[in-house]
Design a protein around this motif. Structure first.
Motif, mmCIF file in Angstrom:
data_model
loop_
_atom_site.group_PDB
_atom_site.id
_atom_site.type_symbol
_atom_site.label_atom_id
_atom_site.label_comp_id
_atom_site.label_asym_id
_atom_site.label_seq_id
_atom_site.Cartn_x
_atom_site.Cartn_y
_atom_site.Cartn_z
ATOM 1 N N GLN A 75 -13.441 -10.543 6.814
ATOM 2 C CA GLN A 75 -12.660 -9.669 7.691
ATOM 3 C C GLN A 75 -11.436 -9.151 6.942
ATOM 4 O O GLN A 75 -11.113 -7.961 7.004
ATOM 5 C CB GLN A 75 -12.228 -10.421 8.959
ATOM 6 N N ALA A 76 -10.771 -10.031 6.196
ATOM 7 C CA ALA A 76 -9.592 -9.618 5.427
ATOM 8 C C ALA A 76 -9.979 -8.607 4.351
ATOM 9 O O ALA A 76 -9.252 -7.629 4.120
ATOM 10 C CB ALA A 76 -8.924 -10.839 4.805
ATOM 11 N N ALA A 77 -11.120 -8.830 3.694
ATOM 12 C CA ALA A 77 -11.581 -7.886 2.670
ATOM 13 C C ALA A 77 -11.876 -6.521 3.296
ATOM 14 O O ALA A 77 -11.544 -5.476 2.720
ATOM 15 C CB ALA A 77 -12.813 -8.435 1.960
ATOM 16 N N ASN A 78 -12.470 -6.518 4.475
ATOM 17 C CA ASN A 78 -12.714 -5.253 5.191
ATOM 18 C C ASN A 78 -11.403 -4.572 5.545
ATOM 19 O O ASN A 78 -11.275 -3.344 5.438
ATOM 20 C CB ASN A 78 -13.524 -5.497 6.463
ATOM 21 N N ASP A 79 -10.420 -5.365 5.965
ATOM 22 C CA ASP A 79 -9.115 -4.798 6.298
ATOM 23 C C ASP A 79 -8.480 -4.151 5.067
ATOM 24 O O ASP A 79 -7.918 -3.057 5.154
ATOM 25 C CB ASP A 79 -8.181 -5.868 6.863
ATOM 26 N N MET A 80 -8.573 -4.842 3.918
ATOM 27 C CA MET A 80 -8.015 -4.291 2.682
ATOM 28 C C MET A 80 -8.706 -2.966 2.331
ATOM 29 O O MET A 80 -8.060 -2.000 1.929
ATOM 30 C CB MET A 80 -8.175 -5.286 1.528
ATOM 31 N N ARG A 81 -10.008 -2.946 2.469
ATOM 32 C CA ARG A 81 -10.769 -1.729 2.166
ATOM 33 C C ARG A 81 -10.333 -0.581 3.063
ATOM 34 O O ARG A 81 -10.126 0.543 2.612
ATOM 35 C CB ARG A 81 -12.260 -2.001 2.326
ATOM 36 N N GLN A 82 -10.168 -0.876 4.344
ATOM 37 C CA GLN A 82 -9.779 0.163 5.277
ATOM 38 C C GLN A 82 -8.361 0.656 5.009
ATOM 39 O O GLN A 82 -8.072 1.842 5.157
ATOM 40 C CB GLN A 82 -9.935 -0.316 6.722
ATOM 41 N N LEU A 83 -7.462 -0.243 4.589
ATOM 42 C CA LEU A 83 -6.113 0.187 4.219
ATOM 43 C C LEU A 83 -6.180 1.159 3.048
ATOM 44 O O LEU A 83 -5.517 2.196 3.038
ATOM 45 C CB LEU A 83 -5.252 -1.019 3.853
ATOM 46 N N TYR A 84 -6.996 0.813 2.060
ATOM 47 C CA TYR A 84 -7.171 1.677 0.893
ATOM 48 C C TYR A 84 -7.705 3.045 1.317
ATOM 49 O O TYR A 84 -7.181 4.086 0.931
ATOM 50 C CB TYR A 84 -8.124 0.997 -0.096
ATOM 51 N N LEU A 85 -8.745 3.042 2.124
ATOM 52 C CA LEU A 85 -9.363 4.300 2.546
ATOM 53 C C LEU A 85 -8.466 5.123 3.465
ATOM 54 O O LEU A 85 -8.622 6.336 3.552
ATOM 55 C CB LEU A 85 -10.705 4.029 3.221
ATOM 56 N N SER A 86 -7.535 4.468 4.142
ATOM 57 C CA SER A 86 -6.654 5.202 5.044
ATOM 58 C C SER A 86 -5.550 5.951 4.297
ATOM 59 O O SER A 86 -4.892 6.813 4.866
ATOM 60 C CB SER A 86 -6.028 4.254 6.078
ATOM 61 N N CYS A 87 -5.359 5.621 3.020
ATOM 62 C CA CYS A 87 -4.354 6.319 2.205
ATOM 63 C C CYS A 87 -4.904 7.651 1.723
ATOM 64 O O CYS A 87 -6.100 7.780 1.483
ATOM 65 C CB CYS A 87 -3.985 5.487 0.978
ATOM 66 N N PRO A 88 -4.022 8.604 1.533
ATOM 67 C CA PRO A 88 -4.470 9.873 0.933
ATOM 68 C C PRO A 88 -5.013 9.600 -0.471
ATOM 69 O O PRO A 88 -4.516 8.693 -1.159
ATOM 70 C CB PRO A 88 -3.197 10.719 0.860
ATOM 71 N N PRO A 89 -6.032 10.325 -0.899
ATOM 72 C CA PRO A 89 -6.631 10.083 -2.216
ATOM 73 C C PRO A 89 -5.613 10.022 -3.355
ATOM 74 O O PRO A 89 -5.739 9.199 -4.258
ATOM 75 C CB PRO A 89 -7.592 11.254 -2.399
ATOM 76 N N ALA A 90 -4.570 10.819 -3.288
ATOM 77 C CA ALA A 90 -3.564 10.819 -4.358
ATOM 78 C C ALA A 90 -2.790 9.507 -4.408
ATOM 79 O O ALA A 90 -2.275 9.137 -5.466
ATOM 80 C CB ALA A 90 -2.603 11.984 -4.159
ATOM 81 N N ALA A 91 -2.693 8.793 -3.305
ATOM 82 C CA ALA A 91 -1.930 7.541 -3.252
ATOM 83 C C ALA A 91 -2.781 6.313 -3.551
ATOM 84 O O ALA A 91 -2.246 5.236 -3.793
ATOM 85 C CB ALA A 91 -1.287 7.397 -1.878
ATOM 86 N N ARG A 92 -4.087 6.469 -3.550
ATOM 87 C CA ARG A 92 -4.972 5.309 -3.712
ATOM 88 C C ARG A 92 -4.806 4.618 -5.063
ATOM 89 O O ARG A 92 -4.840 3.397 -5.143
ATOM 90 C CB ARG A 92 -6.424 5.724 -3.503
#
Length: 124
Positions: A75-92
């Motif tokens: 669940q934590a790994a999924n949360d981390m992934r979603q945080l990453y994906l929620s950022c604009p591509p330039a900020a990733r």
């Protein structure tokens, strides 16, 4: 039926955490307000397409929404992934580099803490 109610609770919790009203979720997901309300109450079983739309709007993975018995680490790994994906591509890239640096620091900190204190003092 209990699973559908739990799914509804998860959708509602994620919507509130995102600061959205039911109407806003409905509009962004292209479903009716009545459908969102029914899903959140657990009286409607949302289709795959509706679940995907909710996940996209709420920055959730289908796994985190659907797997009620997902281990905490996953669940934590999924949360981390979603945080990453929620950022604009330039900020990733910045986020990824910062996370790597923080991970290295945390690993070092934990390793230092695991060393026997007496042994650590003898080495000084």
């Amino acid at each position: 039926m209990e699973l559908i109610k739990e799914l509804g609770r998860r959708i509602q919790k994620a919507r509130k955490e995102k600061g959205l009203t039911q109407q806003e979720l409905a509009d962004l997901s292209h479903v009716s307000l009545k459908h969102v309300q029914g899903c959140e109450r657990g009286v409607k079983n949302p289709s795959f397409e509706v679940l995907r739309a909710f996940c996209k709007v709420l920055n959730l993975s289908l796994d985190s929404l659907m797997n009620l018995d997902l281990p905490e680490d996953e669940q934590a790994a999924n949360d981390m992934r979603q945080l990453y994906l929620s950022c604009p591509p330039a900020a990733r890239k910045v986020l990824l580099n910062s996370t790597r640096a923080l991970t290295d620091e945390l690993k070092e900190m934990v390793q230092t803490a695991e060393v026997d204190p007496d042994e650590h003092l003898e080495n000084k």
